[in-house]
Design an enzyme around this catalytic site. Structure first.
Site, PDB file in Angstrom:
ATOM      1  N   TRP A 166      37.595  81.914  72.300  1.00 40.32           N
ATOM      2  CA  TRP A 166      38.084  82.925  71.347  1.00 40.32           C
ATOM      3  C   TRP A 166      37.460  84.278  71.627  1.00 40.32           C
ATOM      4  O   TRP A 166      38.102  85.315  71.455  1.00 40.32           O
ATOM      5  CB  TRP A 166      37.840  82.483  69.905  1.00 40.32           C
ATOM      6  CG  TRP A 166      38.545  81.208  69.574  1.00 40.32           C
ATOM      7  CD1 TRP A 166      37.972  80.034  69.184  1.00 40.32           C
ATOM      8  CD2 TRP A 166      39.969  80.964  69.616  1.00 40.32           C
ATOM      9  NE1 TRP A 166      38.945  79.091  68.992  1.00 40.32           N
ATOM     10  CE2 TRP A 166      40.178  79.629  69.247  1.00 40.32           C
ATOM     11  CE3 TRP A 166      41.070  81.752  69.948  1.00 40.32           C
ATOM     12  CZ2 TRP A 166      41.444  79.044  69.189  1.00 40.32           C
ATOM     13  CZ3 TRP A 166      42.337  81.181  69.895  1.00 40.32           C
ATOM     14  CH2 TRP A 166      42.510  79.845  69.517  1.00 40.32           C
ATOM     15  N   ASP A 170      34.515  87.620  64.236  1.00 41.71           N
ATOM     16  CA  ASP A 170      35.569  86.636  64.026  1.00 41.71           C
ATOM     17  C   ASP A 170      34.931  85.426  63.342  1.00 41.71           C
ATOM     18  O   ASP A 170      34.172  84.686  63.952  1.00 41.71           O
ATOM     19  CB  ASP A 170      36.164  86.252  65.392  1.00 41.71           C
ATOM     20  CG  ASP A 170      37.194  85.127  65.296  1.00 41.71           C
ATOM     21  OD1 ASP A 170      37.435  84.602  64.196  1.00 41.71           O
ATOM     22  OD2 ASP A 170      37.758  84.769  66.357  1.00 41.71           O
ATOM     23  N   LYS A 194      41.544  77.416  59.004  1.00 43.51           N
ATOM     24  CA  LYS A 194      40.429  76.517  59.288  1.00 43.51           C
ATOM     25  C   LYS A 194      39.741  76.111  57.991  1.00 43.51           C
ATOM     26  O   LYS A 194      39.507  74.950  57.751  1.00 43.51           O
ATOM     27  CB  LYS A 194      39.418  77.190  60.226  1.00 43.51           C
ATOM     28  CG  LYS A 194      40.033  77.791  61.496  1.00 43.51           C
ATOM     29  CD  LYS A 194      40.335  76.768  62.558  1.00 43.51           C
ATOM     30  CE  LYS A 194      41.275  77.216  63.667  1.00 43.51           C
ATOM     31  NZ  LYS A 194      40.911  78.346  64.459  1.00 43.51           N
TER      32      LYS A 194
HETATM   33  C1  LIG Z   1      41.476  79.187  65.523  1.00 41.94           C
HETATM   34  C2  LIG Z   1      40.700  80.366  65.888  1.00 41.94           C
HETATM   35  C3  LIG Z   1      41.317  81.567  66.273  1.00 41.94           C
HETATM   36  C4  LIG Z   1      42.816  81.705  66.426  1.00 41.94           C
HETATM   37  O1  LIG Z   1      43.448  81.755  65.204  1.00 41.94           O
HETATM   38  P1  LIG Z   1      45.031  82.038  65.116  1.00 41.94           P
HETATM   39  O2  LIG Z   1      45.229  82.236  63.663  1.00 41.94           O
HETATM   40  O3  LIG Z   1      45.705  80.825  65.661  1.00 41.94           O
HETATM   41  O4  LIG Z   1      45.334  83.242  65.923  1.00 41.94           O
HETATM   42  C5  LIG Z   1      40.512  82.653  66.551  1.00 41.94           C
HETATM   43  N1  LIG Z   1      39.173  82.567  66.463  1.00 41.94           N
HETATM   44  C6  LIG Z   1      38.547  81.438  66.104  1.00 41.94           C
HETATM   45  C7  LIG Z   1      37.063  81.412  66.017  1.00 41.94           C
HETATM   46  C8  LIG Z   1      39.292  80.308  65.810  1.00 41.94           C
HETATM   47  O5  LIG Z   1      38.662  79.173  65.445  1.00 41.94           O
END
Ligand SMILES: *Cc1c(COP(=O)(O)O)cnc(C)c1O
Length: 359
Positions: free
Chosen positions: A103, A172, A196
Site C-alpha cells: 500500500w 493511511d 476494514k
Molecule cells: C485495503 C487497503 C487499502 C486499499 O483500500 P481501497 O479502499 O480498496 O482502495 C489501502 N491501504 C491500506 C492500508 C489497506 O489496508
C-alpha cells in the site's frame, strides 16, 4: 442459512451482527418512513441527519480536534494515494515516504506524478517484515510531509509509535483506524478506506487539517480538490449514502462498547492470545518481527506451502473463512478487527493445535 462463520477476511472485514441486521432493515424501510435508506435523496432531512450523526460520532470517538475537517469520499483509500500529492505537492515540491509494503508502494507511485519523492526507508528486502524506528531514517528538510501506512494489512506489521519529526504526518490508517486512540497534533491528513474496520466498501474517511485545504494547485480537477468536498460537507455530489449510514451504525456500536480504550484492550487481548499460540511451537512462525507485530492482521507460516494450503482448506471446512495470506506473501493471515469476536480467536487456536498434532 448457516450460523454465521468466523470471518478472518482482511477486507472487507467482519462487522457487528447487530449492525448488519439494522442495516438490512434500513435498506427496505428507514425509520418507518416506508422508503429504504438507499432510495432516499441525499439532500433529504433524514439522510442529512444520518450523515451529520456519523460525522459527530466519528469526531467524538476519535477525538478529532475542531481544526480538522472530516470528509466521506468515494474511490476508496486508493484514490487518496493520488489525491494527497495532487493537493499538497506540485512542481518543485517534495514529500517523504516510508516504504513498508504494497500500500505504501502504490502511494509512492502516485506521488511521483505530482512532485519529488524521497523514499527515506524501505523494508522490502526483508519482505516487509518490520516497520522502521525514527532512528532508521532521515527526512529531507524541504519535504512537505512524511507519509506512512500505520498498519500494513498485507504483511501484518504496525507502527506502535508514530515517527518523531518536525514534518506533518500523512497517514493511511485503512486497517487500524478506530482500533485505538490517536493524538492528532502530529497529523496533517489521516485517511482510511471504510471496509476494514469501519463499515462497507465504497467510502474513504479523510480527516484533514483546515489549513491544508486551500493549497491545491489550480489545474487540479474539481472532484479531486479537498476544498470542493470540505465546502459542501461531503455533498458536492451524491455521497456513498449506504456506506455512510453503516459507518454511523458501527460507530454507535463502538460507543456503546465503551469507545476506543475498550476496543484497544479487547484487540490487545485477542492478538496476544493468537501470538502466544504461534510462539508456543515451531510449527507456526509469525511473519513480522516481534516489535512490529500488529493487533489487526496476524500473519504466519507453516513448515511448507502444502501444509499451508491444507490448513486453509481444513479451516474453511470447520467454519473459518479468509485465512489464506495475500497472494504477494503467501502463508496465512488472520484479520481480527474490532468486530471480530474473541470466541473466534479461541476456536482458531484450538483448531491450530489440533492441526499441528495431526500433521
Ligand atoms: C485495503 C487497503 C487499502 C486499499 O483500500 P481501497 O479502499 O480498496 O482502495 C489501502 N491501504 C491500506 C492500508 C489497506 O489496508
Amino acid at each position: 442459512m448457516p450460523d454465521r462463520i468466523f470471518n478472518f477476511s482482511a477486507g472487507p472485514g467482519t462487522l457487528p451482527l447487530e449492525v448488519l441486521q439494522q442495516a438490512a432493515k434500513d435498506v427496505v424501510n428507514f425509520n418507518d418512513k416506508g422508503i429504504g435508506l438507499i432510495e432516499m435523496s441525499h439532500r433529504s432531512k433524514e439522510f442529512v441527519a444520518v450523515a451529520d450523526e456519523a460525522e459527530a460520532l466519528l469526531r467524538e470517538i476519535l477525538g478529532v480536534p475542531d481544526n480538522f475537517k472530516v470528509l466521506f469520499l468515494q474511490g476508496g483509500a486508493s484514490t487518496q494515494f493520488a489525491m494527497v500529492p495532487m493537493n499538497l505537492l506540485g512542481p518543485g515540491k517534495k514529500a517523504t515516504y516510508l516504504n513498508t509494503g504494497v500500500w505504501a508502494k502504490k502511494a509512492i507511485k502516485e506521488a511521483k506524478f505530482f512532485g519529488d519523492v524521497q523514499v527515506a526507508y524501505s523494508s522490502e528486502e526483508s519482505t516487509f517484515n518490520h516497520v522502521p524506528t525514527p532512528d532508521d531514517y532521515q527526512v529531507d528538510d524541504d519535504s512537505e510531509y512524511l507519509y506512512l501506512v500505520s498498519n500494513n494489512t498485507i504483511y501484518g506489521t504496525q507502527f506502535h509509535q508514530f515517527p518523531k519529526t518536525d514534518k506533518m504526518l500523512v497517514c493511511d490508517m485503512s486497517s487500524d483506524i478506530m482500533s485505538k486512540s490517536l493524538d492528532f497534533s502530529e497529523f496533517g491528513i489521516i485517511f482510511a478506506g471504510a471496509q476494514k474496520n469501519m463499515g462497507p466498501a465504497g467510502c474513504a474517511v479523510v480527516i484533514i487539517r483546515d489549513d491544508l485545504i486551500g493549497r491545491t494547485p489550480e489545474n487540479i480537477p474539481t472532484m479531486f480538490r479537498y476544498k470542493t468536498h470540505a465546502d459542501k460537507g461531503s455533498m458536492f455530489n451524491t455521497p456513498p449514502c449506504f456506506s455512510i449510514h453503516v459507518i454511523g451504525l458501527v460507530l454507535k456500536w463502538l460507543k456503546k462498547m465503551g469507545g476506543l480504550p475498550v476496543m484497544e484492550e479487547m484487540n490487545r487481548e485477542k492478538a496476544a492470545l493468537l501470538y502466544k499460540a504461534i510462539d508456543a511451537t515451531d510449527f507456526y512462525r509469525g511473519h513480522a518481527e516481534v516489535t512490529s507485530r500488529p493487533l489487526m492482521n496476524v500473519t504466519f507460516n507453516l513448515p511448507t506451502p502444502e501444509l499451508e494450503a491444507k490448513f486453509v482448506q481444513e479451516a474453511t471446512a470447520e467454519g473459518f473463512d479468509g485465512l489464506k495470506g495475500h497472494r504477494s506473501v503467501g502463508g496465512c493471515r488472520a484479520s481480527i478487527y474490532n468486530a471480530f469476536p474473541r470466541e473466534g480467536v479461541h476456536k482458531l487456536i484450538s483448531f491450530m493445535q489440533k492441526f499441528e498434532q495431526q500433521n
